[in-house]
Design a protein around this motif. Sequence first.
Motif, PDB file in Angstrom:
ATOM      1  N   PRO A 134      -7.996 -11.344 -24.890  1.00  0.00           N
ATOM      2  CA  PRO A 134      -9.015 -10.706 -25.735  1.00  0.00           C
ATOM      3  C   PRO A 134      -9.540  -9.384 -25.156  1.00  0.00           C
ATOM      4  CG  PRO A 134      -9.950 -12.614 -24.645  1.00  0.00           C
ATOM      5  CD  PRO A 134      -8.485 -12.589 -24.315  1.00  0.00           C
ATOM      6  N   ILE A 135      -8.634  -8.455 -25.005  1.00  0.00           N
ATOM      7  CA  ILE A 135      -8.948  -7.078 -24.650  1.00  0.00           C
ATOM      8  C   ILE A 135      -8.661  -6.289 -25.915  1.00  0.00           C
ATOM      9  CG2 ILE A 135      -8.233  -5.098 -23.233  1.00  0.00           C
ATOM     10  CD1 ILE A 135      -7.298  -7.124 -21.121  1.00  0.00           C
ATOM     11  N   PRO A 136      -9.470  -5.308 -26.262  1.00  0.00           N
ATOM     12  CA  PRO A 136      -9.178  -4.561 -27.495  1.00  0.00           C
ATOM     13  C   PRO A 136      -7.721  -4.093 -27.551  1.00  0.00           C
ATOM     14  CG  PRO A 136     -11.311  -3.917 -26.643  1.00  0.00           C
ATOM     15  CD  PRO A 136     -10.681  -4.822 -25.606  1.00  0.00           C
ATOM     16  N   TYR A 137      -7.119  -4.304 -28.702  1.00  0.00           N
ATOM     17  CA  TYR A 137      -5.706  -3.995 -28.896  1.00  0.00           C
ATOM     18  C   TYR A 137      -5.398  -2.527 -28.607  1.00  0.00           C
ATOM     19  CZ  TYR A 137      -1.187  -3.758 -31.348  1.00  0.00           C
ATOM     20  OH  TYR A 137       0.129  -3.576 -31.681  1.00  0.00           O
ATOM     21  N   LYS A 138      -6.308  -1.649 -28.971  1.00  0.00           N
ATOM     22  CA  LYS A 138      -6.058  -0.223 -28.726  1.00  0.00           C
ATOM     23  C   LYS A 138      -5.838   0.041 -27.238  1.00  0.00           C
ATOM     24  CE  LYS A 138     -10.963   0.688 -28.786  1.00  0.00           C
ATOM     25  NZ  LYS A 138     -11.330  -0.561 -29.404  1.00  0.00           N
ATOM     26  N   LEU A 139      -6.565  -0.666 -26.383  1.00  0.00           N
ATOM     27  CA  LEU A 139      -6.415  -0.458 -24.937  1.00  0.00           C
ATOM     28  C   LEU A 139      -5.070  -0.979 -24.443  1.00  0.00           C
ATOM     29  CD1 LEU A 139      -9.992  -1.371 -23.666  1.00  0.00           C
ATOM     30  CD2 LEU A 139      -9.036   0.893 -24.124  1.00  0.00           C
ATOM     31  N   THR A 140      -4.673  -2.155 -24.905  1.00  0.00           N
ATOM     32  CA  THR A 140      -3.388  -2.688 -24.458  1.00  0.00           C
ATOM     33  C   THR A 140      -2.229  -1.892 -25.064  1.00  0.00           C
ATOM     34  OG1 THR A 140      -3.471  -4.401 -26.169  1.00  0.00           O
ATOM     35  CG2 THR A 140      -4.230  -5.011 -23.968  1.00  0.00           C
ATOM     36  N   ALA A 141      -2.407  -1.372 -26.276  1.00  0.00           N
ATOM     37  CA  ALA A 141      -1.350  -0.561 -26.894  1.00  0.00           C
ATOM     38  C   ALA A 141      -1.156   0.743 -26.125  1.00  0.00           C
ATOM     39  CB  ALA A 141      -1.694  -0.282 -28.355  1.00  0.00           C
ATOM     40  N   ILE A 142      -2.255   1.433 -25.850  1.00  0.00           N
ATOM     41  CA  ILE A 142      -2.174   2.692 -25.096  1.00  0.00           C
ATOM     42  C   ILE A 142      -1.628   2.429 -23.698  1.00  0.00           C
ATOM     43  CG2 ILE A 142      -3.536   4.567 -24.078  1.00  0.00           C
ATOM     44  CD1 ILE A 142      -5.418   4.296 -26.572  1.00  0.00           C
ATOM     45  N   ALA A 143      -2.126   1.385 -23.047  1.00  0.00           N
ATOM     46  CA  ALA A 143      -1.657   1.054 -21.698  1.00  0.00           C
ATOM     47  C   ALA A 143      -0.176   0.676 -21.703  1.00  0.00           C
ATOM     48  CB  ALA A 143      -2.495  -0.079 -21.109  1.00  0.00           C
ATOM     49  N   SER A 144       0.296   0.037 -22.757  1.00  0.00           N
ATOM     50  CA  SER A 144       1.717  -0.301 -22.846  1.00  0.00           C
ATOM     51  C   SER A 144       2.566   0.963 -22.810  1.00  0.00           C
ATOM     52  CB  SER A 144       2.010  -1.079 -24.134  1.00  0.00           C
ATOM     53  OG  SER A 144       1.378  -2.329 -24.116  1.00  0.00           O
ATOM     54  N   GLY A 145       2.107   1.993 -23.500  1.00  0.00           N
ATOM     55  CA  GLY A 145       2.815   3.271 -23.459  1.00  0.00           C
ATOM     56  C   GLY A 145       2.681   3.953 -22.113  1.00  0.00           C
ATOM     57  N   LEU A 146       1.483   3.928 -21.557  1.00  0.00           N
ATOM     58  CA  LEU A 146       1.250   4.560 -20.251  1.00  0.00           C
ATOM     59  C   LEU A 146       2.165   3.990 -19.177  1.00  0.00           C
ATOM     60  CD1 LEU A 146      -2.651   4.747 -19.933  1.00  0.00           C
ATOM     61  CD2 LEU A 146      -1.070   6.675 -19.993  1.00  0.00           C
ATOM     62  N   PHE A 147       2.344   2.679 -19.180  1.00  0.00           N
ATOM     63  CA  PHE A 147       3.090   2.029 -18.119  1.00  0.00           C
ATOM     64  C   PHE A 147       4.512   1.683 -18.542  1.00  0.00           C
ATOM     65  CE2 PHE A 147      -1.443   1.296 -17.310  1.00  0.00           C
ATOM     66  CZ  PHE A 147      -1.540   2.179 -16.253  1.00  0.00           C
ATOM     67  N   LYS A 148       4.963   2.364 -19.590  1.00  0.00           N
ATOM     68  CA  LYS A 148       6.368   2.349 -20.012  1.00  0.00           C
ATOM     69  C   LYS A 148       6.932   0.962 -20.294  1.00  0.00           C
ATOM     70  CE  LYS A 148       6.436   6.830 -19.132  1.00  0.00           C
ATOM     71  NZ  LYS A 148       5.338   7.485 -19.759  1.00  0.00           N
ATOM     72  N   VAL A 149       6.116   0.122 -20.919  1.00  0.00           N
ATOM     73  CA  VAL A 149       6.638  -1.146 -21.413  1.00  0.00           C
ATOM     74  C   VAL A 149       7.685  -0.774 -22.469  1.00  0.00           C
ATOM     75  CG1 VAL A 149       6.056  -3.216 -22.748  1.00  0.00           C
ATOM     76  CG2 VAL A 149       4.486  -2.389 -20.991  1.00  0.00           C
ATOM     77  N   PRO A 150       8.868  -1.362 -22.448  1.00  0.00           N
ATOM     78  CA  PRO A 150       9.875  -1.006 -23.457  1.00  0.00           C
ATOM     79  C   PRO A 150       9.301  -1.178 -24.871  1.00  0.00           C
ATOM     80  CG  PRO A 150      10.858  -2.367 -21.755  1.00  0.00           C
ATOM     81  CD  PRO A 150       9.372  -2.362 -21.503  1.00  0.00           C
ATOM     82  N   PHE A 151       9.448  -0.140 -25.703  1.00  0.00           N
ATOM     83  CA  PHE A 151       8.842  -0.179 -27.028  1.00  0.00           C
ATOM     84  C   PHE A 151       9.294  -1.381 -27.852  1.00  0.00           C
ATOM     85  CE2 PHE A 151       8.532   0.798 -31.535  1.00  0.00           C
ATOM     86  CZ  PHE A 151       7.155   0.967 -31.637  1.00  0.00           C
ATOM     87  N   PRO A 152      10.589  -1.720 -27.891  1.00  0.00           N
ATOM     88  CA  PRO A 152      10.971  -2.896 -28.692  1.00  0.00           C
ATOM     89  C   PRO A 152      10.244  -4.170 -28.254  1.00  0.00           C
ATOM     90  CG  PRO A 152      12.917  -1.624 -28.120  1.00  0.00           C
ATOM     91  CD  PRO A 152      11.771  -1.043 -27.334  1.00  0.00           C
ATOM     92  N   LEU A 153      10.060  -4.337 -26.963  1.00  0.00           N
ATOM     93  CA  LEU A 153       9.335  -5.495 -26.456  1.00  0.00           C
ATOM     94  C   LEU A 153       7.874  -5.456 -26.900  1.00  0.00           C
ATOM     95  CD1 LEU A 153       9.312  -8.044 -24.696  1.00  0.00           C
ATOM     96  CD2 LEU A 153       8.853  -6.563 -22.724  1.00  0.00           C
ATOM     97  N   PHE A 154       7.238  -4.290 -26.761  1.00  0.00           N
ATOM     98  CA  PHE A 154       5.852  -4.113 -27.218  1.00  0.00           C
ATOM     99  C   PHE A 154       5.742  -4.423 -28.707  1.00  0.00           C
ATOM    100  CE2 PHE A 154       3.043  -1.241 -29.550  1.00  0.00           C
ATOM    101  CZ  PHE A 154       1.807  -1.673 -29.096  1.00  0.00           C
ATOM    102  N   PHE A 155       6.667  -3.889 -29.487  1.00  0.00           N
ATOM    103  CA  PHE A 155       6.621  -4.028 -30.942  1.00  0.00           C
ATOM    104  C   PHE A 155       6.774  -5.488 -31.370  1.00  0.00           C
ATOM    105  CE2 PHE A 155       8.438  -3.599 -35.249  1.00  0.00           C
ATOM    106  CZ  PHE A 155       7.476  -2.783 -35.825  1.00  0.00           C
ATOM    107  N   VAL A 156       7.772  -6.175 -30.831  1.00  0.00           N
ATOM    108  CA  VAL A 156       8.003  -7.580 -31.192  1.00  0.00           C
ATOM    109  C   VAL A 156       6.836  -8.448 -30.718  1.00  0.00           C
ATOM    110  CG1 VAL A 156       9.483  -9.581 -30.744  1.00  0.00           C
ATOM    111  CG2 VAL A 156      10.506  -7.373 -31.308  1.00  0.00           C
ATOM    112  N   ALA A 157       6.353  -8.203 -29.495  1.00  0.00           N
ATOM    113  CA  ALA A 157       5.205  -8.980 -28.991  1.00  0.00           C
ATOM    114  C   ALA A 157       3.976  -8.730 -29.855  1.00  0.00           C
ATOM    115  CB  ALA A 157       4.919  -8.620 -27.535  1.00  0.00           C
ATOM    116  N   SER A 158       3.768  -7.486 -30.269  1.00  0.00           N
ATOM    117  CA  SER A 158       2.625  -7.166 -31.133  1.00  0.00           C
ATOM    118  C   SER A 158       2.721  -7.902 -32.463  1.00  0.00           C
ATOM    119  CB  SER A 158       2.539  -5.658 -31.386  1.00  0.00           C
ATOM    120  OG  SER A 158       2.164  -4.983 -30.223  1.00  0.00           O
TER     121      SER A 158
END
Length: 178
Positions: free
Chosen positions: A102-126
């Motif tokens: 329960p951290i605001p989604y905007k923070l985890t979304a931005i942080a996912s990009g900052l720390f280079k989480v693979p986009f397909p993984l981010f997208f499917v997990a989201s």
Amino acid sequence: MMRKAASPEAPAWLALLAFCEGVFFPIPPDVMLGPMVLADRDKAWRYAVICLSASVLGGSVGYTVGFFLHPVGIWLIELTGSNPHEFEHWYKQFGVLLLAVPIPYKLTAIASGLFKVPFPLFFVASIFIRGLRFFMVAALIWRYGAPVQAFVEKRLGLVVSAIALGLVGVVLILRFAI
């Protein structure tokens, strides 16, 4: 929000709120999703799909900001009083399961990009994590009505934490079972 939820343009407002929450807005779309489902239970699943689609699209924009506009991403995270380096530590420990916390989604979304989480993984997990949340809210309100809506609105953090714990449990079971 309640006034917008009762308007004929409510689905568009829901989409806008869900999109903005994924990038910069502090109010979760559940505050509109609940009243809309309560007002028209036949459209519960349609509203959940709108909420999910717009939220993940907004989160994808947040991811893009973090990935391509690194200084802007850091600034946006710091603007909320958070430390971007804490997210880096959390991602190393939890990976994309951080999206379920329960951290605001905007923070985890931005942080996912900052720390280079693979986009397909981010997208499917989201899609999975946000979908579980929005469809659960819609299902509970569709089934139980106003009493559960009041519970969810007052204890959204608790509800999201319960979902997160359930997801972590499923992942751990799958990890050790396979």
